[in-house]
Design a protein around this motif. Sequence first.
Motif, mmCIF file in Angstrom:
data_model
loop_
_atom_site.group_PDB
_atom_site.id
_atom_site.type_symbol
_atom_site.label_atom_id
_atom_site.label_comp_id
_atom_site.label_asym_id
_atom_site.label_seq_id
_atom_site.Cartn_x
_atom_site.Cartn_y
_atom_site.Cartn_z
ATOM 1 N N VAL A 1 0.823 -1.187 0.000
ATOM 2 C CA VAL A 1 0.000 0.000 0.000
ATOM 3 C C VAL A 1 0.872 1.258 0.000
ATOM 4 C CG1 VAL A 1 -1.707 1.275 1.334
ATOM 5 C CG2 VAL A 1 -1.867 -1.188 1.163
ATOM 6 N N TYR A 2 1.893 1.266 0.887
ATOM 7 C CA TYR A 2 2.744 2.449 0.982
ATOM 8 C C TYR A 2 3.601 2.617 -0.270
ATOM 9 C CZ TYR A 2 1.334 2.558 5.836
ATOM 10 O OH TYR A 2 0.595 2.624 6.976
ATOM 11 N N VAL A 3 4.024 1.484 -0.859
ATOM 12 C CA VAL A 3 4.831 1.550 -2.081
ATOM 13 C C VAL A 3 4.003 2.150 -3.204
ATOM 14 C CG1 VAL A 3 6.021 0.161 -3.812
ATOM 15 C CG2 VAL A 3 6.342 -0.357 -1.410
ATOM 16 N N THR A 4 2.762 1.709 -3.342
ATOM 17 C CA THR A 4 1.889 2.241 -4.386
ATOM 18 C C THR A 4 1.622 3.723 -4.176
ATOM 19 O OG1 THR A 4 0.821 0.081 -4.538
ATOM 20 C CG2 THR A 4 -0.334 1.929 -5.524
ATOM 21 N N ARG A 5 1.390 4.108 -2.945
ATOM 22 C CA ARG A 5 1.147 5.525 -2.642
ATOM 23 C C ARG A 5 2.392 6.360 -2.953
ATOM 24 N NH1 ARG A 5 -0.854 6.496 3.127
ATOM 25 N NH2 ARG A 5 -2.562 5.273 2.306
ATOM 26 N N ALA A 6 3.564 5.844 -2.592
ATOM 27 C CA ALA A 6 4.814 6.567 -2.861
ATOM 28 C C ALA A 6 5.040 6.700 -4.360
ATOM 29 C CB ALA A 6 5.984 5.855 -2.200
ATOM 30 N N GLN A 7 4.783 5.619 -5.108
ATOM 31 C CA GLN A 7 4.946 5.680 -6.562
ATOM 32 C C GLN A 7 3.976 6.681 -7.183
ATOM 33 O OE1 GLN A 7 4.505 1.548 -7.704
ATOM 34 N NE2 GLN A 7 6.676 1.412 -8.190
ATOM 35 N N THR A 8 2.739 6.671 -6.741
ATOM 36 C CA THR A 8 1.733 7.582 -7.279
ATOM 37 C C THR A 8 2.113 9.034 -7.017
ATOM 38 O OG1 THR A 8 0.036 5.907 -6.914
ATOM 39 C CG2 THR A 8 -0.714 8.165 -7.252
ATOM 40 N N THR A 9 2.530 9.314 -5.797
ATOM 41 C CA THR A 9 2.939 10.680 -5.447
ATOM 42 C C THR A 9 4.159 11.096 -6.245
ATOM 43 O OG1 THR A 9 2.083 10.359 -3.218
ATOM 44 C CG2 THR A 9 3.619 12.183 -3.534
ATOM 45 N N PHE A 10 5.130 10.201 -6.347
ATOM 46 C CA PHE A 10 6.343 10.503 -7.101
ATOM 47 C C PHE A 10 6.016 10.773 -8.568
ATOM 48 C CE2 PHE A 10 9.862 9.024 -9.758
ATOM 49 C CZ PHE A 10 10.859 9.884 -9.326
ATOM 50 N N LYS A 12 3.166 11.745 -9.915
ATOM 51 C CA LYS A 12 2.408 12.999 -10.047
ATOM 52 C C LYS A 12 3.358 14.192 -10.009
ATOM 53 C CE LYS A 12 0.175 14.619 -6.539
ATOM 54 N NZ LYS A 12 0.360 15.909 -6.009
ATOM 55 N N ASN A 13 4.263 14.196 -9.046
ATOM 56 C CA ASN A 13 5.217 15.299 -8.929
ATOM 57 C C ASN A 13 6.176 15.346 -10.122
ATOM 58 O OD1 ASN A 13 4.080 16.050 -6.503
ATOM 59 N ND2 ASN A 13 5.553 14.902 -5.276
ATOM 60 N N LEU A 14 6.603 14.180 -10.583
ATOM 61 C CA LEU A 14 7.518 14.122 -11.723
ATOM 62 C C LEU A 14 6.844 14.649 -12.985
ATOM 63 C CD1 LEU A 14 10.263 13.170 -12.888
ATOM 64 C CD2 LEU A 14 9.148 10.990 -13.369
ATOM 65 N N ARG A 15 5.636 14.174 -13.252
ATOM 66 C CA ARG A 15 4.924 14.629 -14.450
ATOM 67 C C ARG A 15 4.634 16.123 -14.400
ATOM 68 N NH1 ARG A 15 1.550 9.397 -14.513
ATOM 69 N NH2 ARG A 15 2.575 8.221 -16.147
ATOM 70 N N SER A 16 4.265 16.609 -13.234
ATOM 71 C CA SER A 16 3.996 18.047 -13.091
ATOM 72 C C SER A 16 5.258 18.856 -13.339
ATOM 73 C CB SER A 16 3.459 18.348 -11.692
ATOM 74 O OG SER A 16 2.236 17.710 -11.490
ATOM 75 N N GLY A 17 6.365 18.398 -12.801
ATOM 76 C CA GLY A 17 7.631 19.102 -13.005
ATOM 77 C C GLY A 17 8.073 19.100 -14.455
ATOM 78 N N ARG A 44 5.949 7.046 -20.736
ATOM 79 C CA ARG A 44 6.759 5.836 -20.585
ATOM 80 C C ARG A 44 7.888 6.032 -19.588
ATOM 81 N NH1 ARG A 44 8.626 5.458 -25.332
ATOM 82 N NH2 ARG A 44 10.545 6.479 -24.739
ATOM 83 N N ASP A 45 8.625 7.119 -19.729
ATOM 84 C CA ASP A 45 9.768 7.348 -18.849
ATOM 85 C C ASP A 45 9.344 7.590 -17.409
ATOM 86 O OD1 ASP A 45 11.328 7.017 -21.056
ATOM 87 O OD2 ASP A 45 11.999 9.098 -21.197
#
Length: 163
Positions: A1-10, A12-17, A44-45
């Motif tokens: 659960v925490y891994v999925t949440r961390a990936q999702t947050t990461f 989102k922030n990466l795509r926004s940046g 993809r990246d």
Amino acid sequence: VYVTRAQTTFLKNLRSGVMKALLQQDFEYFDKNPAGALQERLNRDAEQLGSNIIELPKNILGKVTCILLATYQVSLVCPMHMFIIAMLPLPIAAFLQYKLDNIINGFDSRGRKLAEEAAAGTAEVLKEIRTVRQFATERRETARFAHSELLRAEVTERARVIS
């Protein structure tokens, strides 16, 4: 659960940046890099980086631990001279695996480029659909897209066969 949440947050922030950085580029950048290719690469990246940054260290640590424990167990059971003889080919096998990975990465790189070109071509055709229909070039564009997808599939298949 925490891994999925961390990936999702990461992600989102990466795509926004990345999107923020893309929007600050000059017009010439978008003339050289089609929007479809940029979108394909961003999606993809970002997914690949998101899974690698969270999952890869965990997987590597787990596999290295298993290898070390198995090696230790074998060294306890096996006579030392036999153990050393069995371990001698490992550096050569590791080197050959490294070379094979480089070849596969080359195929993957070519497959990515072909996918980007196909996405860019598709985006361009869809953006200029009136022109395409006006000059009755739907069949040619469809054939061009099918050909690029075939090339990408062949490169992907070669990489799978090698690995």
